[in-house]
Design a protein around this motif. Structure first.
Motif, PDB file in Angstrom:
ATOM      1  N   UNK A 211       0.938  -1.647  -0.158  1.00  0.00           N
ATOM      2  CA  UNK A 211       0.000  -0.176  -0.135  1.00  0.00           C
ATOM      3  C   UNK A 211       0.819   1.005  -0.001  1.00  0.00           C
ATOM      4  N   UNK A 212       2.108   1.572   1.293  1.00  0.00           N
ATOM      5  CA  UNK A 212       3.382   2.307   0.891  1.00  0.00           C
ATOM      6  C   UNK A 212       3.745   2.741  -0.590  1.00  0.00           C
ATOM      7  N   UNK A 213       3.775   1.367  -1.690  1.00  0.00           N
ATOM      8  CA  UNK A 213       4.288   2.090  -2.475  1.00  0.00           C
ATOM      9  C   UNK A 213       3.386   2.038  -3.660  1.00  0.00           C
ATOM     10  N   UNK A 214       2.007   1.954  -3.286  1.00  0.00           N
ATOM     11  CA  UNK A 214       1.159   2.098  -4.930  1.00  0.00           C
ATOM     12  C   UNK A 214       0.727   3.912  -4.327  1.00  0.00           C
ATOM     13  N   UNK A 215       0.763   3.930  -3.117  1.00  0.00           N
ATOM     14  CA  UNK A 215       0.722   5.963  -3.443  1.00  0.00           C
ATOM     15  C   UNK A 215       1.851   6.451  -3.860  1.00  0.00           C
ATOM     16  N   UNK A 216       3.342   6.339  -4.632  1.00  0.00           N
ATOM     17  CA  UNK A 216       3.705   6.616  -5.111  1.00  0.00           C
ATOM     18  C   UNK A 216       3.318   6.063  -6.124  1.00  0.00           C
ATOM     19  N   UNK A 217       2.617   5.749  -6.857  1.00  0.00           N
ATOM     20  CA  UNK A 217       1.771   5.331  -8.292  1.00  0.00           C
ATOM     21  C   UNK A 217       0.977   5.291  -8.764  1.00  0.00           C
ATOM     22  N   UNK A 218       0.352   5.654  -7.564  1.00  0.00           N
ATOM     23  CA  UNK A 218      -1.627   5.827  -8.236  1.00  0.00           C
ATOM     24  C   UNK A 218      -2.113   7.245  -9.371  1.00  0.00           C
ATOM     25  N   UNK A 219      -2.324   6.649 -10.030  1.00  0.00           N
ATOM     26  CA  UNK A 219      -3.430   7.460 -11.101  1.00  0.00           C
ATOM     27  C   UNK A 219      -4.684   7.102 -11.845  1.00  0.00           C
ATOM     28  N   UNK A 220      -5.322   7.507 -11.456  1.00  0.00           N
ATOM     29  CA  UNK A 220      -6.685   7.599 -11.926  1.00  0.00           C
ATOM     30  C   UNK A 220      -7.197   7.476 -13.969  1.00  0.00           C
ATOM     31  N   UNK A 221      -5.988   7.841 -13.707  1.00  0.00           N
ATOM     32  CA  UNK A 221      -5.950   8.473 -15.700  1.00  0.00           C
ATOM     33  C   UNK A 221      -4.603   8.079 -16.869  1.00  0.00           C
ATOM     34  N   UNK A 222      -5.522   7.498 -17.799  1.00  0.00           N
ATOM     35  CA  UNK A 222      -4.993   7.226 -18.698  1.00  0.00           C
ATOM     36  C   UNK A 222      -3.742   7.522 -19.161  1.00  0.00           C
ATOM     37  N   UNK A 223      -2.454   6.818 -19.975  1.00  0.00           N
ATOM     38  CA  UNK A 223      -1.599   7.383 -20.341  1.00  0.00           C
ATOM     39  C   UNK A 223      -0.690   7.329 -19.244  1.00  0.00           C
ATOM     40  N   UNK A 224       0.919   8.007 -19.698  1.00  0.00           N
ATOM     41  CA  UNK A 224       2.283   7.879 -18.416  1.00  0.00           C
ATOM     42  C   UNK A 224       1.777   8.487 -17.623  1.00  0.00           C
ATOM     43  N   UNK A 225       2.401   8.273 -16.299  1.00  0.00           N
ATOM     44  CA  UNK A 225       2.198   9.068 -15.118  1.00  0.00           C
ATOM     45  C   UNK A 225       2.131  10.762 -15.451  1.00  0.00           C
ATOM     46  N   UNK A 226       3.828  11.003 -16.424  1.00  0.00           N
ATOM     47  CA  UNK A 226       3.764  12.551 -16.384  1.00  0.00           C
ATOM     48  C   UNK A 226       5.467  12.031 -14.968  1.00  0.00           C
ATOM     49  N   UNK A 227       5.109  13.827 -14.739  1.00  0.00           N
ATOM     50  CA  UNK A 227       6.177  14.193 -13.768  1.00  0.00           C
ATOM     51  C   UNK A 227       5.417  15.078 -12.440  1.00  0.00           C
ATOM     52  N   UNK A 228       5.543  14.285 -10.875  1.00  0.00           N
ATOM     53  CA  UNK A 228       4.836  14.096 -10.583  1.00  0.00           C
ATOM     54  C   UNK A 228       5.149  16.001  -9.629  1.00  0.00           C
ATOM     55  N   UNK A 229       4.209  15.806  -9.477  1.00  0.00           N
ATOM     56  CA  UNK A 229       4.615  17.740  -8.174  1.00  0.00           C
ATOM     57  C   UNK A 229       5.071  17.974  -7.237  1.00  0.00           C
ATOM     58  N   UNK A 230       6.305  18.726  -7.227  1.00  0.00           N
ATOM     59  CA  UNK A 230       6.483  19.151  -5.959  1.00  0.00           C
ATOM     60  C   UNK A 230       6.167  19.035  -5.014  1.00  0.00           C
ATOM     61  N   UNK A 231       6.704  18.691  -3.911  1.00  0.00           N
ATOM     62  CA  UNK A 231       6.127  19.534  -2.331  1.00  0.00           C
ATOM     63  C   UNK A 231       5.808  20.506  -2.190  1.00  0.00           C
ATOM     64  N   UNK A 232       4.902  21.554  -1.781  1.00  0.00           N
ATOM     65  CA  UNK A 232       4.585  22.765  -1.970  1.00  0.00           C
ATOM     66  C   UNK A 232       5.415  22.939  -1.324  1.00  0.00           C
ATOM     67  N   UNK A 233       6.384  24.291  -1.841  1.00  0.00           N
ATOM     68  CA  UNK A 233       7.183  25.442  -0.979  1.00  0.00           C
ATOM     69  C   UNK A 233       8.475  25.407  -2.487  1.00  0.00           C
ATOM     70  N   UNK A 234       8.677  23.578  -2.727  1.00  0.00           N
ATOM     71  CA  UNK A 234       9.709  23.875  -4.208  1.00  0.00           C
ATOM     72  C   UNK A 234       8.817  23.847  -5.363  1.00  0.00           C
ATOM     73  N   UNK A 235      10.145  24.275  -6.253  1.00  0.00           N
ATOM     74  CA  UNK A 235       9.520  24.115  -7.919  1.00  0.00           C
ATOM     75  C   UNK A 235      10.199  23.068  -8.982  1.00  0.00           C
ATOM     76  N   UNK A 236       9.109  22.594  -9.535  1.00  0.00           N
ATOM     77  CA  UNK A 236      10.082  21.592 -10.326  1.00  0.00           C
ATOM     78  C   UNK A 236      11.104  21.209 -11.249  1.00  0.00           C
TER      79      UNK A 236
END
Length: 236
Positions: A211-236
């Motif tokens: 379950x811990x690993x899934x939270x890093x992979x989860x996506x509800x949309x089709x297609x590649x996961x793309x670049x994840x959002x950075x933590x708040x306060x950081x820039x991509x």
């Protein structure tokens, strides 16, 4: 509908219209399926039109025209969904979808891209109980998320327990006695599975290594996961 910088996504061109439906049966069914396909295509062409126009033209009259166009095409899609024959499959960007699944996925994408706009403008939207559709889709796409990352999903299901925005009761998915589970606010879970926020900024918790690993992979949309959002306060 990948994650990434909100301002880039707000201006990104919408994908092309869906392909022709496979529509066996009589003329009435062909007519209804064709109407569904045209309604979906019109919605996407509206998104392209809005992007191309950008900020041109007088503000308020243009905004009213846009609102009217969106309302008309939303009504057309609603009518086409209701008129579709049971068993109709809608080709999309992954496997063909049933009409209820297609409607749920469009709700998810509309909400997620609306979040992009809200983030770009620095405004907060009040969550509602309608997030339940997105939460359920996030749960159902668990194995898909593993596949998109070239991984084999766990055999055992997870238990999902979410607190709805109104705070009354819980939204639960999966067997109650599952050894691994995910818990947290429904809004945070929806932001996670649409990849609209970094996990470190959300109150979603996992019990168990899978379950811990899934939270890093989860996506509800089709297609590649793309670049994840950075933590708040950081820039991509």
């Amino acid at each position: 509908m990948e994650g990434g910088d909100a301002r880039r996504r707000v201006d990104r061109r919408a994908p092309g219209s869906p392909s022709r439906l496979d529509r066996p049966g009589g003329a009435d069914r062909r007519h209804r399926s064709g109407g569904l396909r045209r309604a979906c295509g019109r919605g996407e062409r509206t998104a392209v039109h809005l992007r191309r126009r950008g900020g041109r033209g007088p503000g308020r009259p243009a905004a009213r025209r846009v609102a009217h166009r969106v309302a008309r095409r939303r009504a057309a899609l609603d009518a086409a969904l209701r008129a579709a024959e049971p068993g109709t499959r809608v080709p999309w960007y992954g496997p063909p979808m049933s009409v209820p699944s297609m409607a749920t996925a469009r709700l998810m994408e509309t909400w997620a891209h609306g979040q992009d706009v809200a983030d770009a403008l620095g405004v907060r939207r009040a969550p509602t109980g309608r997030l339940r559709h997105i939460a359920r889709l996030g749960w159902r796409t668990r194995d898909f998320a593993y596949a998109m990352n070239g991984l084999t999903p766990p055999e055992a299901p997870f238990r999902i327990e979410l607190t709805p925005p109104q705070g009354e009761g819980r939204w639960t998915y999966g067997p109650e006695d599952a050894p691994q589970r995910v818990t947290g606010p429904a809004l945070d879970f929806c932001l996670l599975v649409t990849r609209r926020a970094h996990r470190d900024d959300l109150a979603v918790r996992a019990e168990g290594p899978d379950a811990e690993r899934w939270l890093g992979l989860a996506q509800a949309f089709a297609g590649p996961p793309g670049t994840p959002r950075p933590p708040r306060g950081e820039t991509a």
